[in-house]
Design an enzyme around this catalytic site. Structure first.
Site, PDB file in Angstrom:
ATOM      1  N   GLN A 153      -4.799  -2.285   9.560  1.00  0.00           N
ATOM      2  CA  GLN A 153      -4.513  -3.568   8.917  1.00  0.00           C
ATOM      3  C   GLN A 153      -5.039  -4.720   9.781  1.00  0.00           C
ATOM      4  O   GLN A 153      -4.732  -4.794  10.970  1.00  0.00           O
ATOM      5  CB  GLN A 153      -2.992  -3.707   8.695  1.00  0.00           C
ATOM      6  CG  GLN A 153      -2.594  -4.954   7.958  1.00  0.00           C
ATOM      7  CD  GLN A 153      -3.115  -4.993   6.519  1.00  0.00           C
ATOM      8  OE1 GLN A 153      -3.037  -4.023   5.775  1.00  0.00           O
ATOM      9  NE2 GLN A 153      -3.680  -6.118   6.128  1.00  0.00           N
ATOM     10  N   LYS A 168       0.837  -1.207   0.000  1.00  0.00           N
ATOM     11  CA  LYS A 168       0.000   0.000   0.000  1.00  0.00           C
ATOM     12  C   LYS A 168       0.874   1.260   0.000  1.00  0.00           C
ATOM     13  O   LYS A 168       0.612   2.218  -0.730  1.00  0.00           O
ATOM     14  CB  LYS A 168      -0.918  -0.014   1.232  1.00  0.00           C
ATOM     15  CG  LYS A 168      -2.053  -1.022   1.087  1.00  0.00           C
ATOM     16  CD  LYS A 168      -2.671  -1.444   2.395  1.00  0.00           C
ATOM     17  CE  LYS A 168      -3.567  -2.656   2.143  1.00  0.00           C
ATOM     18  NZ  LYS A 168      -4.023  -3.329   3.343  1.00  0.00           N
ATOM     19  N   ASP A 190     -11.179   1.989   3.845  1.00  0.00           N
ATOM     20  CA  ASP A 190     -11.221   0.530   3.666  1.00  0.00           C
ATOM     21  C   ASP A 190     -12.669   0.038   3.710  1.00  0.00           C
ATOM     22  O   ASP A 190     -12.942  -1.134   3.490  1.00  0.00           O
ATOM     23  CB  ASP A 190     -10.404  -0.133   4.789  1.00  0.00           C
ATOM     24  CG  ASP A 190      -9.624  -1.345   4.300  1.00  0.00           C
ATOM     25  OD1 ASP A 190      -9.550  -1.532   3.072  1.00  0.00           O
ATOM     26  OD2 ASP A 190      -9.108  -2.090   5.152  1.00  0.00           O
TER      27      ASP A 190
END
Ligand code: NAP
Length: 276
Positions: free
Chosen positions: A95, A51, A118
């Site tokens: 994450q 990322k 996200d």
């Protein structure tokens, strides 16, 4: 069989995103993604590194916050809150998975819905479920839609079968497909006669997490096959769909190089949207 080339489509979209970043920077804004990594899971480190690399390639800001496995729930929540308040940060990604014992949903819901790039916040998922796609869209399922659009594969009226009902892939992909007027079935581990259902699919999307789970006899000749699965075996990556399915599919995504490259690209798209 025509290959659905995710690498090519991702690069094409990234070119457009780079231009959007440059335009924002001319207005004095720098789209910035903050990634929180808790613990030292090696796979998570690889994903976070990927990322970071793409954000930098697009000229965006990329911040990484690493906390030890021993970090408390409060410490993670405090960091999320600090980033929520920071006007220089436009997107926040935690994450997953978080270390055992942490309450994942509490952390994900603490992310401001305006920075939820996200798309794990119930607000953004709820909007999608209601047919309103003006919020953030979940990266992997949206990547699937963008791939189909690129190859002019219309989903309206088509029989779409999704294998897997996770919150990350199956369920949001169901909403995106239904919003586009496909006739959608979602099958899972409790489904009876699964192969009979997958054989009905004009477009078969698979997110199970088992290498080669879908075999040739489970696919209708001429179907479009989208393989979301990423399974690492002895250092090699395999999809959820057996390779020889390409002998009967009309279009198919490879693994690697199919859906995978689209996920990070859609994350950057969301971050740029957040900044705008
Ligand atoms: P997940 O949360 O483990 O969900 C797997 C789904 O598959 C569940 O709904 C499960 O059914 C179903 N399933 C498992 N075994 C089955 C069986 N024998 N028959 C029918 N259904 C079965 O996985 P996920 O997070 O959605 O990920 C799926 C795959 O996609 C993984 O390989 C993952 O690495 C990959 N992935 C790739 C990307 C990308 O960027 N390309 C992004 C996310 C995920 P139940 O609900 O009944 O248990």
């Amino acid at each position: 069989m025509k290959k659905i080339d995710g690498k090519l489509v991702a690069e094409h979209l990234q070119k457009e995103l780079k231009e959007k970043v440059e335009a924002l920077q001319k207005e004095g804004k720098n789209p910035t993604l903050a990634v929180i990594l808790v613990g030292d899971d090696p796979a998570s480190k690889v994903y976070v590194g990927g990322k970071d690399r793409v954000a930098k390639k697009l000229g965006m800001g990329s911040l990484r916050y690493e906390l030890p496995t021993t970090a408390t729930q409060e410490e993670v929540l405090d960091l999320v809150e600090k980033l929520n308040q920071d006007p220089e940060v436009h997107g926040i990604l935690v994450q997953l998975p978080l270390p055992k014992g942490m309450n994942e949903s509490e952390v994900l819901e603490a992310i401001s819905k305006e920075k939820d790039v996200d798309c794990f916040h119930p607000y953004n998922l709820g909007k999608l479920f209601q047919g309103d796609e003006t919020g953030f869209l979940p990266c992997t399922p949206n990547g699937v839609i963008k791939l189909l659009e690129y190859y002019d594969i219309d989903v309206q009226g088509k029989d779409v079968v999704i294998v897997g009902r996770s919150n990350i892939v199956g369920k949001p992909l169901f909403s995106l497909m239904l919003n586009r007027s496909a006739t959608v079935s979602v099958v899972h581990s409790k489904t009876r006669d699964l192969a009979e259902k997958t054989r009905q699919a004009d477009i078969l999307c698979v997110a199970v997490g088992r290498a080669g789970f879908i075999t040739k006899d489970m696919v209708k000749p001429g179907a479009v096959v989208v393989d979301v699965g990423i399974n690492s075996i002895d250092g090699k990556l395999y999809g959820d769909v057996a390779r020889d399915v390409e002998e009967i599919a009309s279009y198919m995504t490879p693994v690697p190089g199919g859906v995978g490259p689209m996920t990070i690209t859609m994350l950057m798209d969301n971050t740029i949207k957040a900044c705008r």
